[in-house]
Design a protein around this motif. Structure first.
Motif, PDB file in Angstrom:
ATOM      1  N   SER A  59     -28.916   1.154  -6.591  1.00 48.79           N
ATOM      2  CA  SER A  59     -29.715   1.339  -4.913  1.00 48.79           C
ATOM      3  C   SER A  59     -30.647   2.433  -4.947  1.00 48.79           C
ATOM      4  O   SER A  59     -30.267   3.510  -5.714  1.00 48.79           O
ATOM      5  CB  SER A  59     -28.355   1.773  -4.200  1.00 48.79           C
ATOM      6  OG  SER A  59     -27.585   0.768  -3.998  1.00 48.79           O
ATOM      7  N   TRP A  60     -31.605   2.197  -4.448  1.00 53.54           N
ATOM      8  CA  TRP A  60     -32.671   3.301  -4.240  1.00 53.54           C
ATOM      9  C   TRP A  60     -32.876   3.722  -2.686  1.00 53.54           C
ATOM     10  O   TRP A  60     -32.842   2.637  -2.111  1.00 53.54           O
ATOM     11  CB  TRP A  60     -34.186   2.808  -4.898  1.00 53.54           C
ATOM     12  CG  TRP A  60     -33.997   2.570  -6.286  1.00 53.54           C
ATOM     13  CD1 TRP A  60     -34.535   3.661  -7.189  1.00 53.54           C
ATOM     14  CD2 TRP A  60     -33.997   1.641  -7.072  1.00 53.54           C
ATOM     15  NE1 TRP A  60     -34.618   3.299  -8.475  1.00 53.54           N
ATOM     16  CE2 TRP A  60     -34.270   1.892  -8.390  1.00 53.54           C
ATOM     17  CE3 TRP A  60     -33.448   0.268  -6.911  1.00 53.54           C
ATOM     18  CZ2 TRP A  60     -34.058   1.023  -9.529  1.00 53.54           C
ATOM     19  CZ3 TRP A  60     -33.227  -0.538  -7.856  1.00 53.54           C
ATOM     20  CH2 TRP A  60     -33.643  -0.059  -9.139  1.00 53.54           C
ATOM     21  N   GLU A  61     -33.454   4.619  -2.479  1.00 48.10           N
ATOM     22  CA  GLU A  61     -33.795   4.888  -1.111  1.00 48.10           C
ATOM     23  C   GLU A  61     -35.063   5.595  -1.047  1.00 48.10           C
ATOM     24  O   GLU A  61     -34.920   6.895  -1.685  1.00 48.10           O
ATOM     25  CB  GLU A  61     -32.760   6.117  -0.205  1.00 48.10           C
ATOM     26  CG  GLU A  61     -32.936   5.958   1.252  1.00 48.10           C
ATOM     27  CD  GLU A  61     -32.027   6.902   1.928  1.00 48.10           C
ATOM     28  OE1 GLU A  61     -31.996   8.103   2.144  1.00 48.10           O
ATOM     29  OE2 GLU A  61     -30.796   6.207   2.071  1.00 48.10           O
ATOM     30  N   PHE A  62     -36.115   5.029  -0.323  1.00 50.89           N
ATOM     31  CA  PHE A  62     -37.333   5.552  -0.355  1.00 50.89           C
ATOM     32  C   PHE A  62     -37.671   5.911   0.996  1.00 50.89           C
ATOM     33  O   PHE A  62     -37.454   5.419   1.906  1.00 50.89           O
ATOM     34  CB  PHE A  62     -38.340   4.319  -0.892  1.00 50.89           C
ATOM     35  CG  PHE A  62     -38.310   3.758  -2.160  1.00 50.89           C
ATOM     36  CD1 PHE A  62     -39.307   3.992  -3.162  1.00 50.89           C
ATOM     37  CD2 PHE A  62     -37.430   2.706  -2.375  1.00 50.89           C
ATOM     38  CE1 PHE A  62     -39.398   3.539  -4.351  1.00 50.89           C
ATOM     39  CE2 PHE A  62     -37.592   2.043  -3.639  1.00 50.89           C
ATOM     40  CZ  PHE A  62     -38.289   2.553  -4.726  1.00 50.89           C
ATOM     41  N   SER A  63     -38.247   6.937   1.039  1.00 53.15           N
ATOM     42  CA  SER A  63     -38.792   7.773   2.124  1.00 53.15           C
ATOM     43  C   SER A  63     -40.107   6.956   2.677  1.00 53.15           C
ATOM     44  O   SER A  63     -40.993   6.762   1.689  1.00 53.15           O
ATOM     45  CB  SER A  63     -38.976   9.321   2.047  1.00 53.15           C
ATOM     46  OG  SER A  63     -37.818   9.820   1.760  1.00 53.15           O
TER      47      SER A  63
END
Length: 111
Positions: free
Chosen positions: A75-79
């Motif tokens: 999982s990634w979380e991109f701003s």
């Protein structure tokens, strides 16, 4: 990385986020994405659900004799921000969070 309108995603050679970046692996495969509200504004949450390939970035920067196996899902979380030209940008931080190293995605224009 390709984010499709139907919420599916294609990932090609995407590095790990935060300290995972230091392990030097790059993941490819398929998954899902969604736009969500985060602590500092909107974020894109990307889930790799089917890994199809692992590449390595050299040199690896992780310390220690052995790095863990690359994950089969991730999982990634991109701003979500705007650059100085007001175009949307996606980024995440890698390595030591105090260093502020950003992994910025650029958009490829249609030819």
């Amino acid at each position: 990385m390709v984010l499709r309108h139907n919420g599916t995603a294609l990932v090609e050679r995407l590095d790990g986020q935060d300290f995972d970046f230091d392990y030097g692996w790059r993941l490819s495969g398929t998954g899902t994405w969604r736009l969500a509200d985060g602590d500092g504004g909107q974020v894109v949450r990307l889930e790799l659900t089917t890994r199809t390939r692992v590449d390595r970035r050299l040199p690896m920067t992780a310390t220690g004799a052995s790095a863990p196996e690359p994950p089969s899902t991730y999982s990634w979380e991109f701003s979500v921000d705007r650059d100085r030209h007001r175009a949307l940008t996606l980024h995440f931080f890698h390595g030591d969070p105090d260093a502020g190293n950003a992994y910025v995605m650029t958009r490829e224009t249609a030819s």
